[in-house]
Design a protein around this motif. Structure first.
Motif, PDB file in Angstrom:
ATOM      1  N   LEU A  70       3.686 -10.060   4.728  1.00 55.62           N
ATOM      2  CA  LEU A  70       2.509  -9.375   4.000  1.00 55.62           C
ATOM      3  C   LEU A  70       2.436  -9.968   2.630  1.00 55.62           C
ATOM      4  O   LEU A  70       1.533  -9.575   1.885  1.00 55.62           O
ATOM      5  CB  LEU A  70       3.047  -7.735   3.777  1.00 55.62           C
ATOM      6  N   ALA A  71       3.247 -11.097   2.375  1.00 53.96           N
ATOM      7  CA  ALA A  71       3.457 -11.787   1.256  1.00 53.96           C
ATOM      8  C   ALA A  71       1.645 -12.131   0.618  1.00 53.96           C
ATOM      9  O   ALA A  71       1.507 -11.916  -0.588  1.00 53.96           O
ATOM     10  CB  ALA A  71       4.201 -12.832   1.129  1.00 53.96           C
ATOM     11  N   ASP A  72       0.981 -12.785   1.568  1.00 53.11           N
ATOM     12  CA  ASP A  72      -0.227 -13.151   0.778  1.00 53.11           C
ATOM     13  C   ASP A  72      -1.661 -12.566   1.672  1.00 53.11           C
ATOM     14  O   ASP A  72      -2.548 -13.078   2.019  1.00 53.11           O
ATOM     15  CB  ASP A  72      -0.365 -14.902   1.086  1.00 53.11           C
ATOM     16  N   ALA A  73      -1.179 -11.349   2.189  1.00 52.55           N
ATOM     17  CA  ALA A  73      -2.216 -10.752   3.034  1.00 52.55           C
ATOM     18  C   ALA A  73      -3.154  -9.882   2.114  1.00 52.55           C
ATOM     19  O   ALA A  73      -2.916  -9.302   0.811  1.00 52.55           O
ATOM     20  CB  ALA A  73      -1.547  -9.400   3.818  1.00 52.55           C
ATOM     21  N   ASP A  74      -4.553  -9.945   2.326  1.00 47.29           N
ATOM     22  CA  ASP A  74      -5.704  -9.113   1.451  1.00 47.29           C
ATOM     23  C   ASP A  74      -5.834  -7.614   2.315  1.00 47.29           C
ATOM     24  O   ASP A  74      -6.662  -6.855   1.659  1.00 47.29           O
ATOM     25  CB  ASP A  74      -6.863 -10.037   1.737  1.00 47.29           C
ATOM     26  N   ALA A  75      -5.538  -7.445   3.717  1.00 51.92           N
ATOM     27  CA  ALA A  75      -5.737  -6.258   4.120  1.00 51.92           C
ATOM     28  C   ALA A  75      -4.571  -5.968   5.201  1.00 51.92           C
ATOM     29  O   ALA A  75      -4.099  -7.151   6.079  1.00 51.92           O
ATOM     30  CB  ALA A  75      -7.084  -6.235   4.750  1.00 51.92           C
ATOM     31  N   VAL A  76      -4.237  -4.926   5.588  1.00 53.54           N
ATOM     32  CA  VAL A  76      -3.593  -4.387   6.564  1.00 53.54           C
ATOM     33  C   VAL A  76      -4.330  -3.489   7.886  1.00 53.54           C
ATOM     34  O   VAL A  76      -5.060  -2.775   7.262  1.00 53.54           O
ATOM     35  CB  VAL A  76      -2.186  -3.755   6.410  1.00 53.54           C
ATOM     36  N   VAL A  77      -4.519  -4.081   8.924  1.00 56.33           N
ATOM     37  CA  VAL A  77      -4.777  -3.236   9.999  1.00 56.33           C
ATOM     38  C   VAL A  77      -3.708  -2.734  10.916  1.00 56.33           C
ATOM     39  O   VAL A  77      -3.083  -3.495  11.519  1.00 56.33           O
ATOM     40  CB  VAL A  77      -5.831  -3.698  10.657  1.00 56.33           C
ATOM     41  N   HIS A  78      -3.324  -1.372  10.916  1.00 53.23           N
ATOM     42  CA  HIS A  78      -2.045  -1.024  11.597  1.00 53.23           C
ATOM     43  C   HIS A  78      -2.361  -0.375  12.823  1.00 53.23           C
ATOM     44  O   HIS A  78      -2.777   0.816  12.759  1.00 53.23           O
ATOM     45  CB  HIS A  78      -1.346  -0.101  10.580  1.00 53.23           C
ATOM     46  N   GLY A 115       0.016  -4.284  -2.251  1.00 53.57           N
ATOM     47  CA  GLY A 115      -1.132  -4.257  -1.528  1.00 53.57           C
ATOM     48  C   GLY A 115      -1.718  -2.656  -2.108  1.00 53.57           C
ATOM     49  O   GLY A 115      -2.557  -2.207  -1.319  1.00 53.57           O
ATOM     50  N   ASN A 116      -1.126  -1.941  -3.066  1.00 54.03           N
ATOM     51  CA  ASN A 116      -1.672  -0.754  -3.027  1.00 54.03           C
ATOM     52  C   ASN A 116      -3.153  -0.649  -3.339  1.00 54.03           C
ATOM     53  O   ASN A 116      -3.576   0.380  -2.938  1.00 54.03           O
ATOM     54  CB  ASN A 116      -0.768  -0.054  -4.477  1.00 54.03           C
TER      55      ASN A 116
END
Ligand code: NAD
Ligand code: DAU
Length: 341
Positions: A70-78, A115-116
């Motif tokens: 997750l270190a350089d992610a802009d978004a998460v799709v779970h 990421g908040n």
């Protein structure tokens, strides 16, 4: 945009990756998947060398693996989940562990990664609403329908759904939740009703129809679902829930007759079997909110064409489903949960 997708080796996830790579040239996508029995990298062979795609074998319940990815992610799709209702009736443990606890571990990791304020999409399900009756077909699930899950699967998805909502209320996290109806399309594990029935018929076996066959599901093509998730990712309002459905309600008997017709068989191939425990009678989605607010509506789900195309995909891809069904990917799952799973 760098999207981290969980569960991208499964049915919906693998279709989502292909959609993003095709339609969003400015996006790259990392697929975090632990490869349970239903996670299959063969679903992704056509795009595995795309430089905008990468795969990380990892578990949503593993904080260390998440911190790295997750270190350089802009978004998460779970999307990662235990997804099959019948398996949850046999053993609910893995469902609570991945679908509820795994969602909590992922939400905390996303906060640690900063990421908040960045988007987190939770791919929930219409099953969190429980069951509708067959009495009044005008009634459908809206986003305001109380959550009332009835299977261990849907209860465990509801646990994740409520945690996502809690992280919005408590931390102001930038979350959006989608609740979709039954998907159909290519690469669905052949335990789910459509690929199960098609592959049984190809093997000369009957199709096991639960109970009286009158249970109703609202069928949506997986590409339409993936488009809707993308719309929620790009345009959804933080803290909101969006229902996704095909306005395509069919009883299981209607579905069975359609498959039998497409494959040149008659009613003699139906075997009525004991009903699923706690079998939800009817699901029906009111998807007017996502249509009016995000401009999404289904374009790929119309029957008979879309069903015919899906049936043909399984007919043409025997090698794929024989391999997944033979348990080529079973070993991890059995190691974790034992042969009962
Ligand atoms: P699937 O079973 O085909 O795929 C699930 C994927 O998650 C697999 O690749 C699996 O390896 C992975 N996974 C499972 N546990 C994991 C873990 N602990 N860590 C990392 N990866 C893990 O499921 P699907 O049908 O593609 O469903 C995807 C999501 O969409 C699920 O969250 C499901 O609840 C939701 N959903 C499905 C439907 C449907 O009709 N299939 C409809 C609405 C919502
Ligand atoms: O509604 C969304 C949900 O749809 C997702 O959240 C789940 O992950 C997904 O698995 C699906 O759940 P269902 O339980 O509705 O799907 P399934 O394909 O297992 O069953 C569809 C219907 O067909 C259901 O009424 C049970 C019936 N059925 C299923 C099987 C496997 C049969 O009659 N015989 C069968 O052998």
């Amino acid at each position: 945009m760098h999207i981290v997708l969980t569960g991208g080796a499964g049915f919906i996830g693998s279709n989502f990756i292909k959609l993003v790579l095709r339609d969003r040239p400015d996006c790259r996508i990392t697929n975090l998947d632990v490869l349970t029995y239903s996670g299959n990298l063969e679903n992704l062979t056509d795009i595995e060398n795309d430089e905008r795609y990468s795969f990380v074998k990892g578990d949503v319940r593993d904080p260390e693996a998440l911190d790295k990815v997750l270190a350089d992610a802009d978004a998460v799709v779970h999307m990662a989940a235990e997804s099959h209702v019948d398996r949850s009736i046999m053993d609910s443990g893995p469902f609570v562990d991945t679908n509820t606890r795994g969602t909590q571990v992922l939400l905390d990791a996303w906060r640690r990664a900063g990421g908040n304020d960045k988007r987190f999409i939770y791919v929930s399900t219409d099953e969190v609403y429980g069951s509708l009756s067959l009495e009044n077909l005008e009634i459908k699930f809206t986003e305001k329908t109380p959550l009332d899950p009835s299977s261990p699967y849907s209860a465990s998805k509801t646990g994740g759904d409520l945690l996502v909502s809690a992280y919005f209320h408590t931390f102001g996290m930038n979350v959006v939740t989608t609740r979709c109806s039954n998907n159909f399309g290519p690469y669905q594990f052949p335990e789910k009703v459509i690929p199960l029935f098609v592959t049984n018929l190809m093997d000369g076996k009957k199709v096991p129809l639960y109970g009286d066959g009158k249970n109703v599901r609202d069928w949506l093509h997986v590409d339409d679902h993936c488009e809707a998730v993308l719309a929620a990712l790009e345009k959804g309002t933080a803290g909101q829930v969006y229902n996704i459905g095909g306005n395509n309600e069919r009883s299981n008997l209607e579905l069975t007759h359609a498959i039998l017709g497409l494959m040149g068989h008659g009613d003699e191939m139906i075997e009525y079997v004991e009903d699923r425990l706690g079998h939800d009678r009817r699901y029906a989605i009111d998807a007017s909110k996502i249509k009016s607010e995000l401009g999404w509506e289904p374009s790929r789900s119309a029957w008979p064409e879309a069903l015919e195309e899906t049936v043909k995909w399984y007919v043409d891809n025997r090698q794929w489903w024989e391999r997944v069904r033979s348990g080529a990917y079973q070993s991890y799952y059995e190691q974790q949960y034992g042969s009962k799973a």
